[in-house]
Design a protein around this motif. Structure first.
Motif, PDB file in Angstrom:
ATOM      1  N   GLY A  55      65.393   7.545   2.242  1.00 43.04           N
ATOM      2  CA  GLY A  55      64.102   8.201   2.055  1.00 43.04           C
ATOM      3  C   GLY A  55      64.136   9.688   2.360  1.00 43.04           C
ATOM      4  N   ASP A  56      63.097  10.166   3.001  1.00 40.83           N
ATOM      5  CA  ASP A  56      62.971  11.595   3.323  1.00 40.83           C
ATOM      6  C   ASP A  56      63.821  12.011   4.512  1.00 40.83           C
ATOM      7  OD1 ASP A  56      61.142  11.805   1.283  1.00 40.83           O
ATOM      8  OD2 ASP A  56      59.385  11.687   2.601  1.00 40.83           O
ATOM      9  N   GLU A  57      64.488  11.053   5.146  1.00 35.25           N
ATOM     10  CA  GLU A  57      65.274  11.351   6.348  1.00 35.25           C
ATOM     11  C   GLU A  57      66.732  11.685   6.053  1.00 35.25           C
ATOM     12  OE1 GLU A  57      64.247  11.593   9.626  1.00 35.25           O
ATOM     13  OE2 GLU A  57      62.281  11.568   8.672  1.00 35.25           O
ATOM     14  N   VAL A  58      67.097  11.724   4.790  1.00 35.65           N
ATOM     15  CA  VAL A  58      68.506  11.871   4.430  1.00 35.65           C
ATOM     16  C   VAL A  58      69.175  13.073   5.103  1.00 35.65           C
ATOM     17  CG1 VAL A  58      68.057  13.103   2.257  1.00 35.65           C
ATOM     18  CG2 VAL A  58      70.176  11.808   2.547  1.00 35.65           C
ATOM     19  N   PHE A  59      68.523  14.214   5.138  1.00 35.52           N
ATOM     20  CA  PHE A  59      69.166  15.397   5.710  1.00 35.52           C
ATOM     21  C   PHE A  59      69.254  15.319   7.225  1.00 35.52           C
ATOM     22  CE2 PHE A  59      67.796  16.946   1.525  1.00 35.52           C
ATOM     23  CZ  PHE A  59      69.046  17.295   1.035  1.00 35.52           C
ATOM     24  N   ASN A  60      68.271  14.712   7.862  1.00 35.31           N
ATOM     25  CA  ASN A  60      68.351  14.488   9.309  1.00 35.31           C
ATOM     26  C   ASN A  60      69.490  13.526   9.640  1.00 35.31           C
ATOM     27  OD1 ASN A  60      66.118  16.139   9.836  1.00 35.31           O
ATOM     28  ND2 ASN A  60      64.705  14.431   9.518  1.00 35.31           N
ATOM     29  N   ILE A  61      69.630  12.503   8.829  1.00 36.67           N
ATOM     30  CA  ILE A  61      70.698  11.521   9.035  1.00 36.67           C
ATOM     31  C   ILE A  61      72.062  12.173   8.830  1.00 36.67           C
ATOM     32  CG2 ILE A  61      71.728   9.427   8.057  1.00 36.67           C
ATOM     33  CD1 ILE A  61      68.783   8.435   7.677  1.00 36.67           C
ATOM     34  N   ILE A  62      72.201  12.990   7.809  1.00 36.12           N
ATOM     35  CA  ILE A  62      73.462  13.699   7.578  1.00 36.12           C
ATOM     36  C   ILE A  62      73.807  14.561   8.794  1.00 36.12           C
ATOM     37  CG2 ILE A  62      74.515  15.581   6.246  1.00 36.12           C
ATOM     38  CD1 ILE A  62      73.186  14.293   3.738  1.00 36.12           C
ATOM     39  N   GLU A  63      72.820  15.221   9.359  1.00 37.74           N
ATOM     40  CA  GLU A  63      73.050  16.063  10.537  1.00 37.74           C
ATOM     41  C   GLU A  63      73.521  15.230  11.728  1.00 37.74           C
ATOM     42  OE1 GLU A  63      73.671  19.539  12.330  1.00 37.74           O
ATOM     43  OE2 GLU A  63      73.090  19.275  10.241  1.00 37.74           O
ATOM     44  N   ILE A  64      72.924  14.061  11.920  1.00 38.67           N
ATOM     45  CA  ILE A  64      73.346  13.155  12.996  1.00 38.67           C
ATOM     46  C   ILE A  64      74.800  12.741  12.792  1.00 38.67           C
ATOM     47  CG2 ILE A  64      73.023  10.800  13.912  1.00 38.67           C
ATOM     48  CD1 ILE A  64      69.956  11.274  13.362  1.00 38.67           C
ATOM     49  N   ILE A  65      75.151  12.384  11.569  1.00 40.50           N
ATOM     50  CA  ILE A  65      76.525  11.971  11.265  1.00 40.50           C
ATOM     51  C   ILE A  65      77.502  13.120  11.501  1.00 40.50           C
ATOM     52  CG2 ILE A  65      78.090  11.228   9.417  1.00 40.50           C
ATOM     53  CD1 ILE A  65      75.631   9.700   8.223  1.00 40.50           C
ATOM     54  N   LYS A  66      77.154  14.306  11.041  1.00 38.94           N
ATOM     55  CA  LYS A  66      78.030  15.472  11.238  1.00 38.94           C
ATOM     56  C   LYS A  66      78.310  15.706  12.723  1.00 38.94           C
ATOM     57  CE  LYS A  66      77.039  18.406   7.244  1.00 38.94           C
ATOM     58  NZ  LYS A  66      76.408  19.679   6.840  1.00 38.94           N
ATOM     59  N   LYS A  67      77.257  15.709  13.523  1.00 38.64           N
ATOM     60  CA  LYS A  67      77.420  15.941  14.964  1.00 38.64           C
ATOM     61  C   LYS A  67      78.276  14.842  15.599  1.00 38.64           C
ATOM     62  CE  LYS A  67      73.188  18.565  15.713  1.00 38.64           C
ATOM     63  NZ  LYS A  67      71.813  18.543  16.229  1.00 38.64           N
ATOM     64  N   THR A  78      82.784  11.563   6.556  1.00 34.22           N
ATOM     65  CA  THR A  78      81.885  10.837   5.658  1.00 34.22           C
ATOM     66  C   THR A  78      81.668  11.608   4.364  1.00 34.22           C
ATOM     67  OG1 THR A  78      80.771   9.781   7.512  1.00 34.22           O
ATOM     68  CG2 THR A  78      79.555   9.859   5.445  1.00 34.22           C
ATOM     69  N   ASP A  79      81.709  10.894   3.254  1.00 33.17           N
ATOM     70  CA  ASP A  79      81.443  11.476   1.937  1.00 33.17           C
ATOM     71  C   ASP A  79      79.927  11.506   1.738  1.00 33.17           C
ATOM     72  OD1 ASP A  79      81.123  12.132  -0.714  1.00 33.17           O
ATOM     73  OD2 ASP A  79      82.436  10.544  -1.482  1.00 33.17           O
ATOM     74  N   PHE A  80      79.340  12.695   1.894  1.00 31.52           N
ATOM     75  CA  PHE A  80      77.889  12.829   1.821  1.00 31.52           C
ATOM     76  C   PHE A  80      77.353  12.794   0.392  1.00 31.52           C
ATOM     77  CE2 PHE A  80      78.749  14.947   5.982  1.00 31.52           C
ATOM     78  CZ  PHE A  80      78.193  13.941   6.764  1.00 31.52           C
ATOM     79  N   SER A  81      78.235  12.651  -0.589  1.00 35.56           N
ATOM     80  CA  SER A  81      77.768  12.503  -1.965  1.00 35.56           C
ATOM     81  C   SER A  81      77.506  11.032  -2.296  1.00 35.56           C
ATOM     82  CB  SER A  81      78.788  13.092  -2.948  1.00 35.56           C
ATOM     83  OG  SER A  81      79.972  12.305  -2.956  1.00 35.56           O
TER      84      SER A  81
END
Length: 112
Positions: A55-67, A78-81
């Motif tokens: 949903g709308d949380e995709v960029f927040n989730i990507i940031e959590i994964i990156k950290k 992780t392949d963010f595509s």
């Protein structure tokens, strides 16, 4: 940690899994619980389902994964595509916290 996106859903997945196990099975496999529950199978399968789940949380989730990956592995893997990969890595991360909380509860019961 603050309440995370879809935490209750992920916790319910954990609870469903362990509800099928005996106390003995849990104790014998305690070190593998996280791997068995959150790393053996995909949590979400399918690009469309994964996009909907994020949903709308995709960029927040990507940031959590990156950290998380930067801290634990020194690099981001992780392949963010691929939405499936994002969902499943996020569930893996949240699952780690859920399993640790569960283990802490077990330990506190043994001490009491």
């Amino acid at each position: 940690m603050t309440q995370q996106y879809k935490y209750d859903e992920i916790k319910a997945h954990f609870d469903d899994y362990i509800s099928d196990l005996t106390d003995k099975e849990i104790r014998e496999n305690i070190d593998d619980l996280h791997h068995d529950i959150f790393n053996n199978d995909y949590y979400i399968i399918g690009r469309y389902e994964a996009k909907k789940w994020l949903g709308d949380e995709v960029f927040n989730i990507i940031e959590i994964i990156k950290k998380y990956e930067q801290f634990n592995f020194g690099e981001i893997n992780t392949d963010f595509s691929e939405p499936e990969k994002i969902v499943n890595m996020y569930v893996y991360i949240v699952g780690e916290e859920i399993v640790q909380d569960y283990r802490d509860q077990l330990d506190s019961k043994e001490v009491a």
